[in-house]
Write an enzyme that holds these catalytic residues in place. Structure first.
Site, short mmCIF file in Angstrom:
data_model
loop_
_atom_site.label_atom_id
_atom_site.label_comp_id
_atom_site.label_asym_id
_atom_site.label_seq_id
_atom_site.Cartn_x
_atom_site.Cartn_y
_atom_site.Cartn_z
N GLU A 1 40.49 48.17 72.68
CA GLU A 1 41.03 49.26 73.49
C GLU A 1 41.67 48.72 74.76
OE1 GLU A 1 39.56 53.45 75.55
OE2 GLU A 1 38.12 51.80 75.35
N GLU B 1 35.99 60.74 68.99
CA GLU B 1 35.13 59.81 69.72
C GLU B 1 34.16 60.51 70.66
OE1 GLU B 1 35.91 56.45 73.17
OE2 GLU B 1 37.12 56.39 71.35
N HIS C 1 34.44 49.32 74.24
CA HIS C 1 35.07 50.20 75.21
C HIS C 1 35.63 49.35 76.36
CE1 HIS C 1 34.64 52.67 79.02
NE2 HIS C 1 35.49 53.39 78.32
N ARG D 1 37.24 64.91 88.04
CA ARG D 1 35.98 64.27 87.67
C ARG D 1 35.25 63.72 88.90
NH1 ARG D 1 35.97 61.00 82.11
NH2 ARG D 1 37.89 59.96 82.72
N GLU E 1 29.88 54.07 73.70
CA GLU E 1 30.28 53.67 75.05
C GLU E 1 29.14 53.80 76.05
OE1 GLU E 1 33.18 55.77 78.39
OE2 GLU E 1 33.74 55.84 76.29
N HIS F 1 36.63 54.30 87.14
CA HIS F 1 36.94 55.63 87.65
C HIS F 1 37.07 55.69 89.16
CE1 HIS F 1 34.88 56.31 83.72
NE2 HIS F 1 35.97 57.02 83.54
N ASP G 1 30.13 49.05 75.53
CA ASP G 1 30.81 48.50 76.71
C ASP G 1 30.04 47.28 77.17
OD1 ASP G 1 31.59 48.00 79.49
OD2 ASP G 1 32.70 49.88 79.34
N ASP H 1 39.21 61.48 72.49
CA ASP H 1 38.00 61.14 73.23
C ASP H 1 37.38 62.42 73.79
OD1 ASP H 1 36.02 60.15 74.86
OD2 ASP H 1 37.29 58.69 75.88
#
Length: 430
Positions: free
Chosen positions: A346, A249, A326, A57, A276, A30, A299, A223
């Site tokens: 993914e 999800e 993830h 975010r 995740e 991110h 993850d 998601d």
């Protein structure tokens, strides 16, 4: 007659950590430039209940830690390297706490080293950042082992179970995912429960638009990023029954494990997934034993590394629950191709508009494998370790520059001089 002696194996000689300078590179998904779909499009999050935190975010700090890297050097000079998220606090934990368990250790003792780090941090760890830091250390150990042995990680954890790895794509445009050859697409739900009936209606309209754009048979997943509650999940899933959503999800808070029993009871024919943001085999035990989830999604850069992920996968296999990690790029690819209960992987779209395939870790590595036409040939993983070559131009700030007390620049304040490149401070990673 004396038995032949076992060949000596390198021990851990040194550990170095780095923070990635800037955005768009490394293991913090991110930490990207403004305008990127991951941070600046409507996405329902646990913070969306407050209107001021809905537009981006980054407004509530999703990228506050940033990427960091761990480099572990063996006594023979071989170097293992891995990236994840955690920034300066992660570097601090490595050197002030976990390093003591690693220096002089046999890097093959991954179970032993994980247990010491996990249990040593139990009084403040168990989940979150401390376990994410242990994860990156563990991945660097596996990279080191593969390089010493001159074989890929997947060959050390069970070998190949297939010739190609198929992917679905997480991104903002399912039509783009379909055009790029992915077998399915996952989109983030835009509106949260606190936006009321109007928000619910907009969510349904949003998903209906995407269903119509890709046709009735292309798998479409949703998601929810920990942002819903049990009643809302049941309501929105009911409203979308005619849209043939492939799975829902991470609908609930990771701490509401009992809630999954309620939503599964309400919708037994729908698929629900999560994991995740869960940590360690202990965290996954209840998720697996409840049998209320159709897929678990750990993850590998967060839950405890490859060492702990293998334990979680074995536990899930005993319940016939598929494991679909993830993101995590090549770290996940090596794991998935070695496991019979991991049907696909993914791909998290890393391009700003989510309409093209770029390396998950940005420009940190020169040769990160990426899916083409929705799949990856396993032969592309046939390099020592995780097969990643550090980019000589990577802007890595050595931890000692950040953590060494400096009266002229207190810890956490911006640097007054440009950071040195990694090759000035570190053994180059091959």
């Amino acid at each position: 007659m004396a038995s032949p002696s076992v060949k000596a194996f390198p021990s851990v000689r040194a550990i170095r950590t780095f923070v990635v300078d800037g955005v768009g590179s490394g293991g913090d998904y991110h930490n990207v430039k403004g305008g990127h779909w991951l941070i600046d499009t409507p996405i329902s999050t646990p913070m969306s209940r407050w209107e001021k935190y809905r537009s981006s975010r980054t407004s509530w700090g999703i990228n506050v830690l940033g990427s960091f890297c761990v480099e572990i050097e063996g006594s023979d000079g071989t170097v293992g390297f891995a990236t994840g998220f955690g920034g300066p606090p992660a570097c601090w934990l490595v050197h002030q706490h976990f390093e003591r368990f690693l220096i002089g250790a046999d890097p093959r003792d991954t179970n032993h080293l994980f247990e010491q780090m996990y249990r040593g941090a139990m009084f403040y760890g168990r989940k979150g950042l401390p376990i994410a830091v242990i994860s990156v250390i563990d991945l660097a150990l596996w990279d080191l082992l593969g390089k010493v042995r001159n074989e890929p990680v997947y060959k050390m954890i069970g070998g190949a179970t297939r010739d190609r790895l198929d992917f679905y794509c997480t991104g903002p445009e399912p039509t783009a995912a379909k055009a790029m050859g992915f077998w399915g697409a996952k989109v983030p739900l835009p509106y949260c429960p606190e936006e009321g009936h109007k928000g619910l209606k907009k969510n349904v309209e949003f998903l209906r638009k995407h269903r119509e754009s890709v046709g009735p048979d292309f798998p479409l997943m949703v998601d929810c990023y920990m942002s819903l509650n049990v009643p809302y999940t049941i309501e929105v899933a009911t409203a979308c029954l005619d849209l043939n959503i492939h799975w829902w999800e991470e609908c609930l808070s990771p701490d509401d494990t009992d809630g999954f029993a309620q939503i599964k009871r309400a919708h037994p024919r729908l698929q629900f997934t999560t994991g995740e943001h869960e940590y360690s085999r202990y965290g996954f035990r209840k998720l697996i034993e409840g049998r209320n989830l159709d897929i678990i999604q750990p993850d590998v850069m967060w839950l405890g590394g490859m060492t702990e992920l293998l334990k979680v996968a074995a536990m899930a296999a005993a319940y016939d629950i598929p494991v679909v990690p993830h993101a995590s790029g090549p770290y996940s690819y090596h794991f998935v191709v070695s496991q019979t209960n991991c049907p696909f992987q993914e791909y998290l779209a890393n391009s700003p508009d989510g309409k093209s395939v770029l390396p998950v870790f940005g420009d940190l590595f020169l040769d990160e494998p990426i899916p083409t036409k929705g799949y990856l040939d396993v032969s592309q993983l046939d390099k020592p370790g995780f097969g990643l070559t550090l980019n000589p131009a990577a802007r890595l700030i050595p931890a000692q520059y950040l953590l060494t007390p400096n009266p002229e620049r207190p810890l956490g304040q911006p640097a007054s001089v440009p950071p040195k490149k990694v090759e000035e401070e570190s053994t180059s990673v091959n």
